[in-house]
Design a protein around this motif. Structure first.
Motif, mmCIF file in Angstrom:
data_model
loop_
_atom_site.group_PDB
_atom_site.id
_atom_site.type_symbol
_atom_site.label_atom_id
_atom_site.label_comp_id
_atom_site.label_asym_id
_atom_site.label_seq_id
_atom_site.Cartn_x
_atom_site.Cartn_y
_atom_site.Cartn_z
ATOM 1 N N SER A 15 0.837 -1.194 0.000
ATOM 2 C CA SER A 15 0.000 0.000 0.000
ATOM 3 C C SER A 15 0.876 1.250 0.000
ATOM 4 O O SER A 15 1.954 1.277 0.599
ATOM 5 N N CYS A 16 0.400 2.293 -0.678
ATOM 6 C CA CYS A 16 1.096 3.580 -0.721
ATOM 7 C C CYS A 16 0.633 4.412 0.474
ATOM 8 O O CYS A 16 -0.562 4.634 0.660
ATOM 9 N N PHE A 17 1.588 4.879 1.299
ATOM 10 C CA PHE A 17 1.190 5.692 2.440
ATOM 11 C C PHE A 17 1.628 7.147 2.321
ATOM 12 O O PHE A 17 1.267 7.966 3.154
ATOM 13 N N HIS A 18 2.412 7.481 1.292
ATOM 14 C CA HIS A 18 2.688 8.872 0.969
ATOM 15 C C HIS A 18 2.761 9.019 -0.548
ATOM 16 O O HIS A 18 3.414 8.218 -1.227
ATOM 17 N N SER A 19 2.107 10.047 -1.057
ATOM 18 C CA SER A 19 2.224 10.417 -2.467
ATOM 19 C C SER A 19 2.665 11.873 -2.500
ATOM 20 O O SER A 19 1.917 12.770 -2.126
ATOM 21 N N LEU A 20 3.898 12.092 -2.932
ATOM 22 C CA LEU A 20 4.531 13.401 -2.794
ATOM 23 C C LEU A 20 4.575 14.106 -4.146
ATOM 24 O O LEU A 20 5.173 13.598 -5.100
ATOM 25 N N ALA A 21 3.919 15.266 -4.221
ATOM 26 C CA ALA A 21 3.974 16.078 -5.442
ATOM 27 C C ALA A 21 5.292 16.834 -5.425
ATOM 28 O O ALA A 21 5.368 18.016 -5.079
ATOM 29 N N ALA A 22 6.346 16.131 -5.801
ATOM 30 C CA ALA A 22 7.693 16.603 -5.532
ATOM 31 C C ALA A 22 8.248 17.521 -6.608
ATOM 32 O O ALA A 22 9.039 18.416 -6.322
ATOM 33 N N HIS A 23 7.853 17.326 -7.850
ATOM 34 C CA HIS A 23 8.511 18.005 -8.955
ATOM 35 C C HIS A 23 7.495 18.452 -9.999
ATOM 36 O O HIS A 23 6.362 17.976 -10.034
ATOM 37 N N SER A 24 7.930 19.350 -10.868
ATOM 38 C CA SER A 24 7.079 19.844 -11.956
ATOM 39 C C SER A 24 7.381 19.127 -13.264
ATOM 40 O O SER A 24 6.924 19.553 -14.328
ATOM 41 N N CYS A 25 8.157 18.030 -13.180
ATOM 42 C CA CYS A 25 8.491 17.236 -14.359
ATOM 43 C C CYS A 25 8.678 15.792 -13.912
ATOM 44 O O CYS A 25 8.425 15.457 -12.750
ATOM 45 N N ALA A 26 9.094 14.945 -14.819
ATOM 46 C CA ALA A 26 9.324 13.539 -14.490
ATOM 47 C C ALA A 26 10.355 13.402 -13.373
ATOM 48 O O ALA A 26 11.313 14.171 -13.291
ATOM 49 N N VAL A 27 10.146 12.426 -12.507
ATOM 50 C CA VAL A 27 11.115 12.113 -11.458
ATOM 51 C C VAL A 27 12.057 11.047 -12.005
ATOM 52 O O VAL A 27 11.636 9.931 -12.320
ATOM 53 N N TRP A 28 13.340 11.395 -12.110
ATOM 54 C CA TRP A 28 14.320 10.531 -12.767
ATOM 55 C C TRP A 28 15.058 9.625 -11.794
ATOM 56 O O TRP A 28 15.556 8.567 -12.182
ATOM 57 N N CYS A 29 15.152 10.043 -10.544
ATOM 58 C CA CYS A 29 15.920 9.226 -9.602
ATOM 59 C C CYS A 29 15.431 9.457 -8.185
ATOM 60 O O CYS A 29 15.155 10.599 -7.800
ATOM 61 N N VAL A 30 15.313 8.384 -7.415
ATOM 62 C CA VAL A 30 15.127 8.463 -5.965
ATOM 63 C C VAL A 30 16.236 7.644 -5.314
ATOM 64 O O VAL A 30 16.689 6.630 -5.861
ATOM 65 N N ALA A 31 16.693 8.103 -4.152
ATOM 66 C CA ALA A 31 17.765 7.407 -3.443
ATOM 67 C C ALA A 31 17.594 7.627 -1.952
ATOM 68 O O ALA A 31 17.135 8.688 -1.517
ATOM 69 N N ALA A 32 17.974 6.606 -1.176
ATOM 70 C CA ALA A 32 17.851 6.683 0.280
ATOM 71 C C ALA A 32 19.137 6.190 0.924
ATOM 72 O O ALA A 32 19.695 5.173 0.490
ATOM 73 N N PRO A 33 19.635 6.889 1.962
ATOM 74 C CA PRO A 33 20.841 6.417 2.657
ATOM 75 C C PRO A 33 20.521 5.189 3.481
ATOM 76 O O PRO A 33 19.418 5.034 4.019
ATOM 77 N N GLU A 34 21.496 4.294 3.579
ATOM 78 C CA GLU A 34 21.304 3.083 4.346
ATOM 79 C C GLU A 34 21.139 3.397 5.821
ATOM 80 O O GLU A 34 21.880 4.192 6.384
ATOM 81 N N GLY A 35 20.112 2.800 6.449
ATOM 82 C CA GLY A 35 19.905 2.956 7.878
ATOM 83 C C GLY A 35 19.237 4.246 8.288
ATOM 84 O O GLY A 35 19.188 4.557 9.477
ATOM 85 N N GLY A 36 18.700 5.004 7.337
ATOM 86 C CA GLY A 36 18.069 6.266 7.675
ATOM 87 C C GLY A 36 16.617 6.315 7.233
ATOM 88 O O GLY A 36 16.060 5.337 6.752
ATOM 89 N N THR A 37 16.018 7.488 7.392
ATOM 90 C CA THR A 37 14.633 7.684 6.962
ATOM 91 C C THR A 37 14.538 8.769 5.885
ATOM 92 O O THR A 37 13.451 9.110 5.451
ATOM 93 N N SER A 38 15.673 9.297 5.463
ATOM 94 C CA SER A 38 15.681 10.350 4.446
ATOM 95 C C SER A 38 15.497 9.751 3.058
ATOM 96 O O SER A 38 15.822 8.592 2.803
ATOM 97 N N LEU A 39 15.000 10.574 2.155
ATOM 98 C CA LEU A 39 14.827 10.187 0.755
ATOM 99 C C LEU A 39 15.163 11.384 -0.123
ATOM 100 O O LEU A 39 14.741 12.497 0.154
ATOM 101 N N LEU A 40 15.924 11.139 -1.159
ATOM 102 C CA LEU A 40 16.252 12.156 -2.137
ATOM 103 C C LEU A 40 15.514 11.861 -3.432
ATOM 104 O O LEU A 40 15.345 10.700 -3.814
ATOM 105 N N SER A 41 15.073 12.916 -4.116
ATOM 106 C CA SER A 41 14.447 12.753 -5.438
ATOM 107 C C SER A 41 14.997 13.810 -6.382
ATOM 108 O O SER A 41 15.317 14.922 -5.981
ATOM 109 N N VAL A 42 15.079 13.441 -7.643
ATOM 110 C CA VAL A 42 15.601 14.332 -8.683
ATOM 111 C C VAL A 42 14.626 14.352 -9.837
ATOM 112 O O VAL A 42 14.199 13.300 -10.332
ATOM 113 N N GLY A 43 14.242 15.576 -10.263
ATOM 114 C CA GLY A 43 13.334 15.711 -11.382
ATOM 115 C C GLY A 43 14.009 16.394 -12.558
ATOM 116 O O GLY A 43 15.168 16.773 -12.498
#
Length: 206
Positions: free
Chosen positions: A178-206
């Protein structure tokens, strides 16, 4: 370009250039401290000795561009391609251990979960879970986005994120799909998501 450049990050100097691919390099990772695996639009996967710059092996891995790689264990990795398949390889022998079919369009991303399981995302708007022990698809999450899914990343053992051409980043519970967050993160296609090991952060690139 088709070259891979190895740098000394502290001095900023070029150590060596690895040449051998004939088209754009789309993915790479270190399988150990001395060996690099690369994937290219020339349909091949190459294994390199970074100390010498020697290409140890070249695999004609797919029938279309190889778009993603994922390390599963010390000796195995997965590749994904525009030919709609994902494959698992033995890095020492260059032998294909599994070929997974099920996507209906380009496979853009891989997120390893363990030595025997990994996720893939595709232009067919689905995320699929593959099990190398059984050689079968374990689950398919269809219509996960309204457009191509271009990237996928594991956040922790129960959570993963996807990014899409629909401009959204979605965060999923792997236990319930199930999806528990849908983030309107960018005004274009999202090309990459990345997360550091052992953390709760998430990076996204559009």
């Amino acid at each position: 370009d088709p070259c891979i450049v190895l740098w000394n990050a502290l001095s900023g100097t070029r150590v060596r250039t690895l040449e051998g691919h004939t088209s754009y390099v789309r993915a790479l990772f270190f399988i150990d401290s001395k060996h690099l695996v690369s994937a290219s639009e020339d349909r091949t996967v190459a294994l390199w000795d970074t100390a010498s710059g020697v290409r140890k092996s070249t695999i004609v891995a797919h029938k279309h561009s190889v778009l993603a790689l994922g390390k599963l264990s010390r000796n195995t990795f997965a590749s994904a391609s525009g030919d709609t398949t994902a494959k698992v390889w033995d890095a020492e022998t260059s032998r294909c251990l599994c070929c997974f079919e099920g996507h209906r369009d380009w496979v853009h991303g891989i997120a390893p979960l363990s030595a025997t399981r990994f996720l893939t995302c595709s232009s067919d708007r689905s995320v699929k879970l593959w099990d190398t022990a059984s050689g079968a698809m374990a689950h398919s999450l269809d219509d996960a986005h309204s457009n191509w899914i271009r990237t996928i990343a594991l956040i922790d053992e129960n959570t993963f994120a996807t990014g899409s051409s629909d401009h959204l980043v979605k965060i999923w519970d792997l236990r319930t799909w199930s999806c528990f967050h849908s983030l309107a993160a960018h005004s274009c296609a999202v090309w990459c998501v990345a997360a550091p090991e052992g953390g709760t952060s998430l990076l996204s690139v559009g």
